[in-house]
Design a protein around this motif. Structure first.
Motif, mmCIF file in Angstrom:
data_model
loop_
_atom_site.group_PDB
_atom_site.id
_atom_site.type_symbol
_atom_site.label_atom_id
_atom_site.label_comp_id
_atom_site.label_asym_id
_atom_site.label_seq_id
_atom_site.Cartn_x
_atom_site.Cartn_y
_atom_site.Cartn_z
ATOM 1 N N GLY A 1 49.180 11.583 25.503
ATOM 2 C CA GLY A 1 48.584 10.776 26.565
ATOM 3 C C GLY A 1 47.583 11.544 27.397
ATOM 4 N N LEU A 2 47.952 12.744 27.860
ATOM 5 C CA LEU A 2 47.029 13.513 28.702
ATOM 6 C C LEU A 2 45.812 13.963 27.909
ATOM 7 C CD1 LEU A 2 47.075 14.334 31.690
ATOM 8 C CD2 LEU A 2 47.834 16.600 30.970
ATOM 9 N N THR A 3 46.016 14.289 26.640
ATOM 10 C CA THR A 3 44.896 14.702 25.792
ATOM 11 C C THR A 3 43.912 13.559 25.592
ATOM 12 O OG1 THR A 3 46.353 16.244 24.631
ATOM 13 C CG2 THR A 3 44.262 15.702 23.574
ATOM 14 N N VAL A 4 44.416 12.392 25.231
ATOM 15 C CA VAL A 4 43.548 11.230 25.016
ATOM 16 C C VAL A 4 42.806 10.877 26.303
ATOM 17 C CG1 VAL A 4 43.564 8.737 24.573
ATOM 18 C CG2 VAL A 4 44.851 10.276 23.089
ATOM 19 N N PHE A 5 43.508 10.926 27.429
ATOM 20 C CA PHE A 5 42.900 10.568 28.711
ATOM 21 C C PHE A 5 41.687 11.443 29.007
ATOM 22 C CE2 PHE A 5 42.434 10.896 33.313
ATOM 23 C CZ PHE A 5 42.445 9.564 33.697
ATOM 24 N N HIS A 6 41.843 12.759 28.848
ATOM 25 C CA HIS A 6 40.752 13.660 29.233
ATOM 26 C C HIS A 6 39.724 13.870 28.131
ATOM 27 C CE1 HIS A 6 41.760 14.845 33.282
ATOM 28 N NE2 HIS A 6 43.019 14.925 32.939
ATOM 29 N N VAL A 7 40.150 13.850 26.889
ATOM 30 C CA VAL A 7 39.195 14.093 25.801
ATOM 31 C C VAL A 7 38.360 12.855 25.502
ATOM 32 C CG1 VAL A 7 38.984 14.636 23.336
ATOM 33 C CG2 VAL A 7 40.572 15.931 24.777
ATOM 34 N N LEU A 8 38.959 11.680 25.528
ATOM 35 C CA LEU A 8 38.226 10.468 25.160
ATOM 36 C C LEU A 8 37.653 9.701 26.355
ATOM 37 C CD1 LEU A 8 40.493 8.981 22.343
ATOM 38 C CD2 LEU A 8 38.602 10.608 22.147
ATOM 39 N N ILE A 9 38.225 9.884 27.543
ATOM 40 C CA ILE A 9 37.826 9.016 28.658
ATOM 41 C C ILE A 9 37.245 9.788 29.830
ATOM 42 C CG2 ILE A 9 38.640 7.302 30.328
ATOM 43 C CD1 ILE A 9 40.930 6.675 28.337
ATOM 44 N N TRP A 10 37.945 10.789 30.298
ATOM 45 C CA TRP A 10 37.658 11.382 31.608
ATOM 46 C C TRP A 10 36.935 12.715 31.494
ATOM 47 C CZ3 TRP A 10 38.322 8.024 35.335
ATOM 48 C CH2 TRP A 10 38.325 8.423 36.676
ATOM 49 N N GLU A 11 36.535 13.222 32.633
ATOM 50 C CA GLU A 11 36.013 14.589 32.723
ATOM 51 C C GLU A 11 37.082 15.554 32.229
ATOM 52 O OE1 GLU A 11 35.404 17.890 36.212
ATOM 53 O OE2 GLU A 11 36.208 15.904 36.640
ATOM 54 N N VAL A 12 36.660 16.714 31.710
ATOM 55 C CA VAL A 12 37.619 17.655 31.132
ATOM 56 C C VAL A 12 37.372 19.058 31.689
ATOM 57 C CG1 VAL A 12 36.180 18.166 29.113
ATOM 58 C CG2 VAL A 12 38.639 18.469 28.976
ATOM 59 N N GLU A 13 38.460 19.763 31.941
ATOM 60 C CA GLU A 13 38.453 21.172 32.316
ATOM 61 C C GLU A 13 39.728 21.786 31.756
ATOM 62 O OE1 GLU A 13 37.963 22.083 36.450
ATOM 63 O OE2 GLU A 13 36.380 20.590 36.738
ATOM 64 N N PRO A 14 39.738 23.097 31.481
ATOM 65 C CA PRO A 14 40.986 23.720 31.008
ATOM 66 C C PRO A 14 42.132 23.539 32.001
ATOM 67 C CG PRO A 14 39.136 25.201 30.664
ATOM 68 C CD PRO A 14 38.606 24.047 31.465
ATOM 69 N N ARG A 15 41.818 23.488 33.286
ATOM 70 C CA ARG A 15 42.843 23.350 34.325
ATOM 71 C C ARG A 15 43.607 22.037 34.211
ATOM 72 N NH1 ARG A 15 42.477 21.310 39.590
ATOM 73 N NH2 ARG A 15 40.247 20.937 39.345
ATOM 74 N N TYR A 16 42.956 21.007 33.690
ATOM 75 C CA TYR A 16 43.598 19.691 33.626
ATOM 76 C C TYR A 16 44.735 19.638 32.614
ATOM 77 C CZ TYR A 16 39.542 18.052 36.291
ATOM 78 O OH TYR A 16 38.570 17.879 37.243
#
Length: 694
Positions: free
Chosen positions: A447-462
């Motif tokens: 879930g967290l991977t899909v959220f940030h990789v496909l939808i949202w801004e991404v940073e290693p911290r997330y």
């Protein structure tokens, strides 16, 4: 049937982490190139050696008595407490960027102010963080504590360590708890992100142990009865709701928990009435906590401004910027923020999304998501190395040799992360028991991977909330992987291969260190006021300020201004003039002086012009010198103090790390590997001895 579905989630998560392993092993520099990275071959040698050491620890743990094992646990617990206490006492983060606004607002709230910075109109998602920290500060200020930052460091470490406790609870109910529990504690002890995020005054530490805590309480909810069951259930409701309230991306954890509750009911692990009761309790708690925080914000004077707030689509548009790999980009953000109305903001963001999707195309989008995946997963430090560059307090030895310490910490962290990924991948593919808990962890990863990789801004911290999951699965995986038993010939071969690999790595690191010449070291910085809404300090006649250096050796002071007035700047130490410069303000921003040790610099700026000089600065609610909270906000000059090395003088050139350190670290690591290879448990020796006697 339901078990096949749960196994499928585990396999999906395992496949995702397999890709993460390849990226973390082979190309982390492609996604963030701010660090000094060892070559992939060195990381792989370190990984192989670490897996041998882990195999050796397993054999030792299975060979020692229960009493000795308990003492090992006590020693590791003591080391964790000592290490965290030392770090909490010796480091205080100065709070920069978003943290700067959150900390200032929290202090204002604790002192009874109901005025909110413009920043929170644009970033309403950080209102709850300011309210939470403000409540803590109000209590501490009420006790007469004017410098509460060390106490807050301890609070963060204690909270993060609840994840350690929750992980141990779960491991005790899984197989091979004896070895996996000790390895889990060792991982926690040596985890750089645990220490850095324990110092980071933001909500990352708050959400870091969340999923392990929920998993442990969920296990209690399923397996206990009456009072214990519902206390555990209430705990899961509060934690999941708190996670969402503090970081909205953790809605994925809520969804993972809801799906797990449904699966538990279908598989008859819990009665369907109990599952529905838990789901209703979660929704009610989420509603109540969200309403409470909203009402608290209103009572503290916060009023939303729809036209100022950035729309959700602005972050999606930013995430599609291929030039920045979907990371935060100020130009994207400001172009939408500066648009006047919410309707116009949404139109601009939607247009940007449409343009970028069309420009990238299917192939471009796939490659862009691959890059975002790399940013999200390839760095085992989870951006811990770059979190803080500005300190109120830090050991002088660390400040002077930051790149040296960061290099070794990053190499240890990255190799340990790779080993954890190996264990996690094995565990997710091989696990056939405790499927409910494991699949919830898998759903959180997915879930967290899909959220940030496909939808949202991404940073290693997330991806930080996933680290405790990877720790838990990795340590359990290390103990379920079949143990490696080597005969004499194979031990000799592996020993020589590792000796050769570590020798090659040693020469590679030495060569790398020779090439990396450190031209200057940033010793102290006051950079607040640059982010979001830059502020300036107007100097009419004279202005004096202090720069804390804590005995460090420096030779350069940097100020920031665009003014062209004639000025005289005097730098003093212990009452003696170190440097006097005069000229146009914008031409004397970089002040070089003889290298010397100083506890502080006293700087005087005299304006000879008729109009005020505007120097870049920041409004702060605490002393940058001591960290002491002040009753009113005051303007603090932005400055930087460096030690610049003379490249013409070879004796003054500083390299990444010393040859002596490289040799010591290499031989120490080789020693640990060889001991792990050649250690023979007493049971094996007794078997061999009895066979020889026969």
């Amino acid at each position: 049937m339901i078990n096949k579905v749960l196994v499928g989630f585990n396999w999906l998560a395992g496949g995702m982490l397999s890709v993460a392993f390849l990226l973390a092993a082979l190309m982390p520099t492609e996604f963030f190139n701010q660090e000094d990275w060892a070559k992939p071959v060195i990381l792989l040698v370190m990984l192989f050696g670490l897996l041998l050491i882990i195999n050796g620890i397993r054999r030792v743990v299975n060979d020692i008595s229960d009493r000795t094992y308990r003492w090992c646990l006590y020693i590791v617990v003591a080391l964790i407490v000592i290490a965290q206490a030392w770090v909490a006492l010796h480091f205080i983060d100065a709070a920069r960027a978003d943290l700067y606004f959150v900390r200032n607002q929290a202090i204002a709230l604790a002192q009874g102010s109901h005025k909110w910075n413009y920043y929170f109109k644009v970033y309403p998602n950080n209102v709850n963080s300011a309210l939470f920290e403000g409540a803590l500060l109000k209590v501490l200020l009420g006790w007469g504590i004017k410098m509460p930052w060390t106490i807050l460091n301890f609070f963060r470490f204690v909270w993060i360590d609840t994840g350690l406790l929750s992980g141990l609870v779960m491991l005790q109910h899984w197989k091979h708890a004896r070895a996996s529990s000790l390895l889990f504690m060792l991982t926690w002890l040596l985890s750089v992100p645990v220490y850095t995020y324990g110092l980071f005054p933001y909500n990352d530490a708050l959400v870091m142990p969340l999923i392990l805590n929920v998993s442990a309480l969920g296990w209690l909810f399923i397996n206990k009865n009456s009072c214990q069951r519902w206390l555990a259930g209430i705990g899961t409701w509060i934690l999941l709701s708190m996670g969402y309230v503090m970081k909205s991306n953790l809605i994925v954890f809520l969804i993972a928990a809801f799906m797990t509750a449904i699966f538990a009911s279908i598989s008859k692990k819990v009665d369907w009435k109990l599952a529905i009761g838990w789901l209703l309790g979660s929704l009610i708690t989420l509603f109540l906590l969200s309403s409470f925080m909203t009402n608290t914000a209103k009572s503290k004077g916060y009023v939303k401004n729809t036209n100022l707030a950035t729309p959700v689509t602005s972050w999606i548009a930013m995430s599609l910027n291929p030039d920045k790999q979907g990371q935060y980009y100020g130009r994207d953000f400001y172009s939408i923020r500066d648009t006047k109305t919410q309707v116009a903001k949404k139109k601009k963001a939607a247009a940007s999304i449409k343009t970028r999707v069309k420009k990238l195309g299917k192939t471009g989008l796939a490659y862009h998501f691959y890059q975002k995946f790399g940013v999200f997963y390839s760095h085992g430090d989870f951006d811990a190395i770059n979190l803080t560059s500005q300190w109120v307090k830090a050991p002088s030895s660390y400040i002077q040799r930051q790149r040296h310490y960061k290099f070794w910490a990053l190499m240890l962290t990255q190799s340990w992360y790779l080993a954890l990924l190996v264990g996690s991948i094995w565990q997710l593919f091989a696990q056939r028991t405790h499927l409910l808990i494991t699949s919830m962890l898998s759903l959180a990863i997915l879930g967290l991977t899909v959220f940030h990789v496909l939808i949202w801004e991404v940073e290693p911290r997330y991806s930080l909330p996933l680290l405790p999951i990877i720790m838990l699965l990795g340590c359990e995986g290390w103990t379920t992987i079949p143990a490696v038993t080597l005969n004499l010939n194979r031990r000799m071969i592996v020993s020589w291969v590792m000796a050769l690999g570590i020798t090659v790595s040693m020469f590679n690191i030495a060569q790398m260190s020779q090439k990396v010449t450190i031209k200057q070291i940033s010793l102290a910085t006051q950079g607040n006021g640059a982010y979001f809404t830059p502020t300036t300090l107007a100097i009419k006649n004279n202005y004096n300020f202090k720069v804390p250096l804590h005995g460090l050796k420096s030779n350069q002071l940097v100020l920031q201004t665009d003014s062209k007035n004639q000025v005289t700047i005097i730098v003093r130490s212990n009452g003696k003039v170190v440097k006097r410069v005069a000229g146009h303000a914008n031409t004397v921003q970089q002040i070089n002086y003889p290298t010397f040790n100083a506890k502080r610099l006293d700087v005087t700026i005299t304006n000879h012009g008729r109009t005020p000089i505007k120097y870049n600065s920041g409004l702060v609610h605490y002393s940058a010198f001591t960290g002491k909270i002040t009753k009113k906000m005051h303007m603090n000059m932005r400055w930087g103090v460096n030690r610049v090395f003379n490249q013409k003088d070879a004796t003054k050139v500083q390299h990444l790390t010393r040859y002596k350190t490289i040799i010591q670290m290499s031989f120490f690591y080789l020693f640990l590997v060889l001991v792990s290879i050649w250690y023979r448990p007493s049971s094996e020796l007794n078997t061999r001895k009895s066979g020889f006697l026969k």
